[in-house]
Scaffold this motif. Structure first.
Motif, PDB file in Angstrom:
ATOM      1  N   GLU A 264       0.809  -1.227   0.000  1.00  0.00           N
ATOM      2  CA  GLU A 264       0.000   0.000   0.000  1.00  0.00           C
ATOM      3  C   GLU A 264       0.841   1.275   0.000  1.00  0.00           C
ATOM      4  O   GLU A 264       0.336   2.351  -0.343  1.00  0.00           O
ATOM      5  CB  GLU A 264      -0.877   0.033   1.261  1.00  0.00           C
ATOM      6  CG  GLU A 264      -2.132  -0.794   1.180  1.00  0.00           C
ATOM      7  CD  GLU A 264      -2.970  -0.587   2.435  1.00  0.00           C
ATOM      8  OE1 GLU A 264      -3.462   0.524   2.650  1.00  0.00           O
ATOM      9  OE2 GLU A 264      -3.103  -1.550   3.215  1.00  0.00           O
TER      10      GLU A 264
ATOM     11  N   ARG B 219      -9.732   2.418   2.026  1.00  0.00           N
ATOM     12  CA  ARG B 219     -10.384   1.175   1.642  1.00  0.00           C
ATOM     13  C   ARG B 219      -9.954   0.740   0.226  1.00  0.00           C
ATOM     14  O   ARG B 219      -9.687  -0.438  -0.020  1.00  0.00           O
ATOM     15  CB  ARG B 219     -11.896   1.382   1.701  1.00  0.00           C
ATOM     16  CG  ARG B 219     -12.716   0.134   1.506  1.00  0.00           C
ATOM     17  CD  ARG B 219     -14.185   0.501   1.423  1.00  0.00           C
ATOM     18  NE  ARG B 219     -14.708   0.946   2.726  1.00  0.00           N
ATOM     19  CZ  ARG B 219     -15.363   0.140   3.558  1.00  0.00           C
ATOM     20  NH1 ARG B 219     -15.556  -1.118   3.244  1.00  0.00           N
ATOM     21  NH2 ARG B 219     -15.818   0.585   4.693  1.00  0.00           N
ATOM     22  N   GLU B 220      -9.864   1.723  -0.660  1.00  0.00           N
ATOM     23  CA  GLU B 220      -9.456   1.469  -2.040  1.00  0.00           C
ATOM     24  C   GLU B 220      -7.968   1.087  -2.103  1.00  0.00           C
ATOM     25  O   GLU B 220      -7.563   0.238  -2.893  1.00  0.00           O
ATOM     26  CB  GLU B 220      -9.758   2.722  -2.875  1.00  0.00           C
ATOM     27  CG  GLU B 220      -9.295   2.682  -4.322  1.00  0.00           C
ATOM     28  CD  GLU B 220     -10.024   1.647  -5.183  1.00  0.00           C
ATOM     29  OE1 GLU B 220     -11.042   1.088  -4.723  1.00  0.00           O
ATOM     30  OE2 GLU B 220      -9.549   1.398  -6.302  1.00  0.00           O
TER      31      GLU B 220
ATOM     32  N   ARG C 163      -6.350  -0.561   0.169  1.00  0.00           N
ATOM     33  CA  ARG C 163      -6.275  -1.949   0.594  1.00  0.00           C
ATOM     34  C   ARG C 163      -6.728  -2.883  -0.541  1.00  0.00           C
ATOM     35  O   ARG C 163      -6.103  -3.885  -0.827  1.00  0.00           O
ATOM     36  CB  ARG C 163      -7.129  -2.142   1.858  1.00  0.00           C
ATOM     37  CG  ARG C 163      -7.136  -3.547   2.455  1.00  0.00           C
ATOM     38  CD  ARG C 163      -5.760  -4.097   2.749  1.00  0.00           C
ATOM     39  NE  ARG C 163      -4.946  -3.292   3.635  1.00  0.00           N
ATOM     40  CZ  ARG C 163      -4.724  -3.574   4.917  1.00  0.00           C
ATOM     41  NH1 ARG C 163      -5.263  -4.640   5.477  1.00  0.00           N
ATOM     42  NH2 ARG C 163      -3.939  -2.809   5.638  1.00  0.00           N
ATOM     43  N   ARG C 164      -7.804  -2.497  -1.223  1.00  0.00           N
ATOM     44  CA  ARG C 164      -8.331  -3.329  -2.302  1.00  0.00           C
ATOM     45  C   ARG C 164      -7.286  -3.470  -3.437  1.00  0.00           C
ATOM     46  O   ARG C 164      -7.046  -4.557  -3.951  1.00  0.00           O
ATOM     47  CB  ARG C 164      -9.615  -2.708  -2.867  1.00  0.00           C
ATOM     48  CG  ARG C 164     -10.441  -3.661  -3.731  1.00  0.00           C
ATOM     49  CD  ARG C 164     -11.602  -2.947  -4.409  1.00  0.00           C
ATOM     50  NE  ARG C 164     -11.148  -1.998  -5.420  1.00  0.00           N
ATOM     51  CZ  ARG C 164     -10.741  -2.343  -6.633  1.00  0.00           C
ATOM     52  NH1 ARG C 164     -10.754  -3.598  -7.006  1.00  0.00           N
ATOM     53  NH2 ARG C 164     -10.318  -1.430  -7.481  1.00  0.00           N
TER      54      ARG C 164
END
Ligand code: ADP
Ligand code: ADP
Length: 220
Positions: free
Chosen positions: A105, A116-117, A119-120
C-alpha cells in the motif's frame, strides 16, 4: 518509447570528476522486456536510474512517452516517477515493521486514493504475484523469493507503465529466481509493462527479449 539521446553522465566527488556515460543513445520500444548487462562499474545502474527519473543526465535528452523528463523540476520529476515507474531492487527494500499488504500500500499513501481502495488495490496486486495467502505476514516470515514478489506487487500497485529492476534475482536461489523471472515475463506479456532489468544472471537475460551490453559507459 524511451528515447535516450547523446547521454553524458559525470559524477563529481570533491574536485574529482568521474565520467560514467559517454554520448550514449538508446531507444527502448514500449512493451519490451530488456536486459542490461556488462561489467561492474560499466554504468548499468547509472543508466537505469536516469531512465527511471531518479537522477539527471549531465548532457543529452531523455524522452519517455513523448515527455522530456530531463527538463522537469525536482518536484515534477518526483510526481512523474510516482505515476510512471515501479522500482524493483536486489534487496527488496521492504519495511520490516509493516505486513506484506501494508508494504504494498505504501506507494498509494502518497496519492489521494482512500484507505479502503488502497487496501483493495494492494490485495489485487498481491493476488497478481500469487501471494494472497501471505498478505498479513511480515517480511521476516517470508522467503527471499516471496519478499521479492511482495516488492513486485508494491512496484505495480500504482499501475506504472515502466518497471525498472536492478539485479532483481541477485539475492535469490535458482528456483526463486526463476519464479521471479516468470512473474516479470507475465507482467510484460499480459499487463504490457515495459521492463528494463540490470542483471549479471545469464538465465535472467535469456528471459528478456533484448539484451544490451554496456562497456565503460557506452553500448558495446
Ligand atoms: P554498474 O551498475 O555497471 O556497476 P554504476 O552505474 O553503478 O555501474 O557505476 C558506474 C561508475 O560510476 C562506477 O565507477 C561508480 O563508482 C561510479 N558512480 C556511481 N554512482 C556514483 C555516485 N553517486 N557518485 C560518484 N560516482 C559514482
Ligand atoms: P481490480 O482488478 O480488482 O479492479 P484494480 O484495477 O483496482 O483491481 O487494480 C489493482 C492494482 O492491481 C492496480 O493498481 C495494479 O497495480 C494492479 N493491476 C490490476 N490490473 C492491472 C492491469 N491490467 N495492468 C496493470 N496492473 C494491474
Amino acid at each position: 518509447m524511451i528515447k535516450l539521446s547523446a547521454i553524458d553522465k559525470t559524477y563529481y566527488r570533491g574536485d574529482e570528476a568521474v565520467k560514467v556515460l559517454h554520448g550514449l543513445s538508446l531507444d527502448i520500444p514500449t512493451g519490451s522486456f530488456e536486459a542490461l548487462m556488462g561489467p561492474s562499474g560499466s554504468g548499468k545502474s547509472t543508466l537505469l536510474n536516469l531512465m527511471a527519473g531518479l537522477d539527471r543526465p549531465s548532457g543529452g535528452s531523455i524522452e519517455i512517452a513523448g515527455q522530456r523528463i530531463d527538463q522537469l523540476s525536482e518536484s515534477q520529476l518526483a510526481r512523474w516517477r510516482a505515476d510512471n515507474v515501479g522500482f524493483i531492487f536486489q534487496s527488496y527494500n521492504l519495511l520490516p515493521v509493516l505486513s506484506a499488504v501494508e508494504n504494498v500500500e505504501l506507494p498509494l499513501l502518497l496519492t489521494a486514493v482512500p484507505a479502503r481502495e488502497r487496501r483493495r488495490r494492494a490485495e489485487t496486486a498481491l493476488r497478481i504475484v500469487g501471494l494472497s495467502e501471505r498478505m498479513h505476514h511480515y517480511p521476516r516470515q517470508l522467503s527471499g523469493g516471496q519478499e521479492q514478489r511482495v516488492a513486485i506487487a508494491r512496484a505495480i500497485v500504482n499501475d506504472p507503465k515502466l518497471l525498472v529492476c536492478d539485479e532483481p534475482t541477485g539475492d535469490l536461489d535458482r528456483n526463486s529466481a526463476d519464479e521471479v523471472l516468470r512473474l516479470l515475463e507475465t507482467l510484460n506479456k499480459e499487463l504490457h509493462k515495459t521492463i528494463v532489468m540490470v542483471t549479471h544472471d545469464p538465465v535472467a537475460a535469456e528471459r528478456a527479449g533484448i539484451v544490451r551490453r554496456l562497456e565503460k559507459g557506452a553500448l558495446a
